[in-house]
Structure formats: structure tokens, C-alpha cells
Design an enzyme around this catalytic site. Structure first.
Site, mmCIF file in Angstrom:
data_model
loop_
_atom_site.group_PDB
_atom_site.id
_atom_site.type_symbol
_atom_site.label_atom_id
_atom_site.label_comp_id
_atom_site.label_asym_id
_atom_site.label_seq_id
_atom_site.Cartn_x
_atom_site.Cartn_y
_atom_site.Cartn_z
ATOM 1 N N THR A 46 0.853 -1.188 0.000
ATOM 2 C CA THR A 46 0.000 0.000 0.000
ATOM 3 C C THR A 46 0.889 1.239 0.000
ATOM 4 O O THR A 46 2.043 1.196 0.435
ATOM 5 C CB THR A 46 -0.962 -0.001 1.202
ATOM 6 O OG1 THR A 46 -0.206 -0.062 2.412
ATOM 7 C CG2 THR A 46 -1.927 -1.175 1.135
ATOM 8 N N THR A 48 1.551 4.337 1.484
ATOM 9 C CA THR A 48 2.373 4.842 2.585
ATOM 10 C C THR A 48 3.307 3.758 3.115
ATOM 11 O O THR A 48 4.477 4.026 3.396
ATOM 12 C CB THR A 48 1.475 5.379 3.716
ATOM 13 O OG1 THR A 48 0.624 6.398 3.175
ATOM 14 C CG2 THR A 48 2.295 5.960 4.850
ATOM 15 N N CYS A 49 2.815 2.552 3.233
ATOM 16 C CA CYS A 49 3.624 1.448 3.765
ATOM 17 C C CYS A 49 4.825 1.172 2.861
ATOM 18 O O CYS A 49 5.953 1.019 3.329
ATOM 19 C CB CYS A 49 2.780 0.182 3.900
ATOM 20 S SG CYS A 49 1.314 0.379 4.935
ATOM 21 N N HIS A 50 4.572 1.119 1.579
ATOM 22 C CA HIS A 50 5.587 0.729 0.602
ATOM 23 C C HIS A 50 6.559 1.858 0.267
ATOM 24 O O HIS A 50 7.763 1.625 0.127
ATOM 25 C CB HIS A 50 4.897 0.240 -0.677
ATOM 26 C CG HIS A 50 5.806 -0.395 -1.665
ATOM 27 N ND1 HIS A 50 6.390 -1.627 -1.452
ATOM 28 C CD2 HIS A 50 6.242 0.015 -2.871
ATOM 29 C CE1 HIS A 50 7.147 -1.940 -2.493
ATOM 30 N NE2 HIS A 50 7.071 -0.956 -3.367
#
Length: 161
Positions: A46, A48-50
Site C-alpha cells: 500500500t 504509505t507502507c511501501h
């Protein structure tokens, strides 16, 4: 109830991909007798996560381990196959163990579940980082919003070690 500094982690099982396929790892396997920097994200790949959270971890991984951390763990409510692909695509120096909490059992047990059903994502994990020493939480950084990496990134945690 949400886990707090000073609390012991509950017993749980994670899935970790190995050459033989998905294997079960317990809370004790990951945390017993070790100092662990644990980073939780709402979802593999996703935005922000990535693009923000994982880079902040890997840019600081050597320095985090130089501060006495035995293991860097990345946990998400995803299956072991997705977590393995994400590790392959992001962890070029094999610096972290990617823990699949596919049914959110651990996430729910520590009170960190996030209902992202409105966005079509189901139950996920809140974004946080923590330091766990021999199964006990010694630092905890919980983001106010899942789309932010203001207090849970690798740089913040490094500054706390």
C-alpha cells in the site's frame, strides 16, 4: 485493550515463508531472549507502507542493529505469500523478518486492529513501531492516522535506542 509499554506480548502464531513453504513461528520464536524492533503496517504494497514506512526502516537498519537490536520484524495483516513477495521486492539486504498475521490474531490480541472496511481492506493493523525485549514492550510508537509515518518510522525508533 491496547498493549502498552511494560506489557508482555501475548502468545501468538505468525506465518513466515521459508524455502519449504510457509512455516509457523510463535511469539517465543521471534521475541524470547531477543531485542526486537517491530514495525507494523496496515498493508503490504500500500502507498504509505511501501513508499514511506519500509524505506525509513531499511535506511536505518544497520544503525538499528548496531544499537543492540537482534531482529527487525515487519508485521502486517497479510498472508505469508504476499509478505514473502514484499520482502523480495523491498528487503534487498535480508535485514528483516516479514511476519504474516493473516487472520489478525496477534493484532487483535494487542488491541491494534484497524477496521479499514470502508476502503475495501477489511481488518488491518494500525501503524506502529515498538521495541520488544525478551517479550516485553519497552518502547511503543502509535501513529494517530494510518496514512502517516510521523512517529513509527525507522528514524524515530533509532533515536529511541
Amino acid at each position: 485493550m491496547t498493549i502498552q509499554v511494560g506489557d508482555k506480548l501475548p502468545q501468538a502464531q505468525f506465518r513466515v515463508m521459508t524455502a519449504e513453504g510457509p512455516q509457523v513461528k510463535t511469539t517465543d520464536d521471534i521475541f524470547k531472549g531477543k531485542k526486537v524492533a517491530l514495525f507494523a503496517v496496515p498493508g503490504a504494497y500500500t502507498g504509505t507502507c511501501h513508499k514511506m514506512h519500509l524505506p525509513s526502516i531499511f535506511l536505518n537498519a544497520y544503525a538499528i542493529k548496531d544499537k543492540g537490536v537482534d531482529t527487525i520484524g515487519i508485521i502486517s495483516v497479510n498472508d505469508a505469500f504476499v509478505m514473502n513477495a514484499w520482502k523480495r521486492d523491498t528487503d534487498q539486504r535480508d535485514e528483516a523478518v516479514f511476519l504474516a498475521d493473516g487472520n489478525a490474531d496477534f493484532t487483535k490480541a494487542i488491541g491494534m486492529e484497524l477496521d479499514a472496511s470502508g476502503a475495501g481492506l477489511g481488518i488491518r493493523s494500525k501503524r506502529y513501531s515498538m521495541v520488544v525485549e525478551d517479550g516485553t514492550v519497552t518502547k511503543l510508537n502509535l501513529e494517530a492516522a494510518p496514512g502517516k509515518v510521523e512517529v513509527s518510522g525507522g528514524d524515530t525508533l533509532l533515536g529511541q535506542l
